[in-house]
Design a protein around this motif. Structure first.
Motif, PDB file in Angstrom:
ATOM      1  N   UNK A 103       0.815  -1.221   0.000  1.00  0.00           N
ATOM      2  CA  UNK A 103       0.000   0.000   0.000  1.00  0.00           C
ATOM      3  C   UNK A 103       0.846   1.267   0.000  1.00  0.00           C
ATOM      4  N   UNK A 104       0.320   2.296  -0.658  1.00  0.00           N
ATOM      5  CA  UNK A 104       0.976   3.600  -0.707  1.00  0.00           C
ATOM      6  C   UNK A 104      -0.086   4.660  -0.939  1.00  0.00           C
ATOM      7  N   UNK A 105       0.175   5.853  -0.441  1.00  0.00           N
ATOM      8  CA  UNK A 105      -0.787   6.944  -0.611  1.00  0.00           C
ATOM      9  C   UNK A 105      -0.074   8.289  -0.546  1.00  0.00           C
ATOM     10  N   UNK A 106      -0.729   9.309  -1.086  1.00  0.00           N
ATOM     11  CA  UNK A 106      -0.234  10.687  -1.026  1.00  0.00           C
ATOM     12  C   UNK A 106      -1.229  11.510  -0.226  1.00  0.00           C
ATOM     13  N   UNK A 107      -0.720  12.426   0.593  1.00  0.00           N
ATOM     14  CA  UNK A 107      -1.605  13.249   1.411  1.00  0.00           C
ATOM     15  C   UNK A 107      -1.045  14.659   1.521  1.00  0.00           C
ATOM     16  N   UNK A 108      -1.920  15.603   1.943  1.00  0.00           N
ATOM     17  CA  UNK A 108      -1.514  16.997   2.045  1.00  0.00           C
ATOM     18  C   UNK A 108      -1.075  17.340   3.459  1.00  0.00           C
ATOM     19  N   UNK A 109      -0.854  18.637   3.714  1.00  0.00           N
ATOM     20  CA  UNK A 109      -0.290  19.036   5.005  1.00  0.00           C
ATOM     21  C   UNK A 109      -1.241  18.787   6.154  1.00  0.00           C
ATOM     22  N   UNK A 110      -2.537  18.653   5.868  1.00  0.00           N
ATOM     23  CA  UNK A 110      -3.519  18.343   6.904  1.00  0.00           C
ATOM     24  C   UNK A 110      -3.820  16.849   6.979  1.00  0.00           C
ATOM     25  N   UNK A 111      -3.015  16.041   6.295  1.00  0.00           N
ATOM     26  CA  UNK A 111      -3.138  14.592   6.293  1.00  0.00           C
ATOM     27  C   UNK A 111      -4.400  14.116   5.573  1.00  0.00           C
ATOM     28  N   UNK A 112      -4.922  14.940   4.678  1.00  0.00           N
ATOM     29  CA  UNK A 112      -6.039  14.510   3.843  1.00  0.00           C
ATOM     30  C   UNK A 112      -5.496  13.749   2.644  1.00  0.00           C
ATOM     31  N   UNK A 113      -6.031  12.563   2.414  1.00  0.00           N
ATOM     32  CA  UNK A 113      -5.510  11.684   1.363  1.00  0.00           C
ATOM     33  C   UNK A 113      -5.877  12.233  -0.011  1.00  0.00           C
ATOM     34  N   UNK A 114      -4.881  12.334  -0.881  1.00  0.00           N
ATOM     35  CA  UNK A 114      -5.063  12.860  -2.228  1.00  0.00           C
ATOM     36  C   UNK A 114      -5.145  11.748  -3.275  1.00  0.00           C
ATOM     37  N   UNK A 115      -4.317  10.719  -3.114  1.00  0.00           N
ATOM     38  CA  UNK A 115      -4.286   9.614  -4.072  1.00  0.00           C
ATOM     39  C   UNK A 115      -3.802   8.358  -3.350  1.00  0.00           C
ATOM     40  N   UNK A 116      -4.206   7.200  -3.847  1.00  0.00           N
ATOM     41  CA  UNK A 116      -3.748   5.926  -3.291  1.00  0.00           C
ATOM     42  C   UNK A 116      -3.443   4.977  -4.445  1.00  0.00           C
ATOM     43  N   UNK A 117      -2.751   3.890  -4.125  1.00  0.00           N
ATOM     44  CA  UNK A 117      -2.617   2.825  -5.117  1.00  0.00           C
ATOM     45  C   UNK A 117      -3.665   1.740  -4.831  1.00  0.00           C
ATOM     46  N   UNK A 118      -3.707   0.734  -5.675  1.00  0.00           N
ATOM     47  CA  UNK A 118      -4.759  -0.276  -5.569  1.00  0.00           C
ATOM     48  C   UNK A 118      -4.636  -1.127  -4.315  1.00  0.00           C
ATOM     49  N   UNK A 119      -3.443  -1.205  -3.752  1.00  0.00           N
ATOM     50  CA  UNK A 119      -3.240  -2.044  -2.575  1.00  0.00           C
ATOM     51  C   UNK A 119      -3.901  -1.467  -1.329  1.00  0.00           C
TER      52      UNK A 119
END
Length: 257
Positions: A103-119
């Protein structure tokens, strides 16, 4: 509205620098730094950015410094799906995809998730739909009883890790929304006493997050990646978190890669 001198003095205080230390780092005279901070001279936009660079001021706050000095903001803030950020967005997506099956994900400075991978999707299957309404917050997802909290064996450790990371963010750059998130979910209290044992003292490499799923324990640790030379506020604040299995048994759950 603070003057640019007052704001620069606040940032210098946060960084623990004297006027002399800042002046030496920025290659200006200590007297000039003093004149700027006291408002007896009006700095140029270039000087504001020069001092901000040495103080490691985030791009969002560099814009505030420029505005306080009477200049237009320098740094744009575009959504990640903006056409101008296409190359950066492709880079984020490539990192996320390449990390599968983990699993992997991208998030902003407030820890809001912007994008994830399928895992990531299988981990969200049992989460309360209310927590999955945008913006999905990673900290709330991890600590809320409707999210991952019932699955996390060492929840007290996970809370302490989140607390330390957000605490460092706030020490580096104050933020009202992040402070509210900290006070809601991370302020020291009695939660840890009811969240099971800490395993941190027995770890000599990294502290894993331990999930109990289907009667099996899955141990994961993570790394964090950021953009090295951002000129856009969104990119300056994006972080990519990559999760790895911490042992062979956990790796086998992902197919043994």
């Amino acid at each position: 509205m603070h003057t640019v001198g007052e704001l620069l003095r606040q940032w210098r205080g946060r960084r623990g620098l004297s006027q002399l230390a800042l002046a030496l780092a920025a290659d200006v005279s200590p007297r000039h730094v003093s004149l700027v901070e006291t408002g007896r001279t009006r700095p140029s936009a270039a000087m504001v950015l020069r001092l901000a660079e040495q103080l490691d001021v985030p791009l969002r706050d560099r814009n505030r410094l420029l505005l306080a000095a009477g200049f237009a903001p320098r740094y744009a803030e575009r959504p990640l799906d903006d056409a101008a950020l296409a190359a950066a967005r492709r880079a984020v997506d490539r990192v996320l995809r390449a990390h599968e099956p983990y699993p992997a994900l991208a998030f902003d400075r407030h820890w809001n998730i912007l994008r994830t991978n399928r895992a990531v999707a299988p981990f969200l299957a049992g989460v309360d739909p209310a927590l999955l309404r945008p913006p999905v917050n990673l900290i709330r997802l991890g600590l809320d009883p409707r999210g991952f909290a019932p699955l996390v064996v060492n929840l007290a450790d996970v809370r302490k890790v989140f607390r330390a990371r957000v605490g460092r963010q706030l020490a580096a750059a104050p933020d009202a929304a992040l402070t509210a998130l900290y006070e809601e979910l991370l302020a020291p209290g009695s939660e840890e006493a009811a969240e099971g044992p800490s395993i941190a003292d027995g770890c000599d490499v990294v502290i894993p997050m331990i999930l109990r799923i289907g009667g099996r324990e899955l141990r994961l640790f993570s790394t964090v990646t950021t953009f090295g030379t951002p000129m856009d506020i969104t990119l300056d604040e994006v972080a990519i978190e990559l999760y790895y299995p911490a042992d062979e048994e956990s790796a086998a759950e992902f197919g043994g890669r």
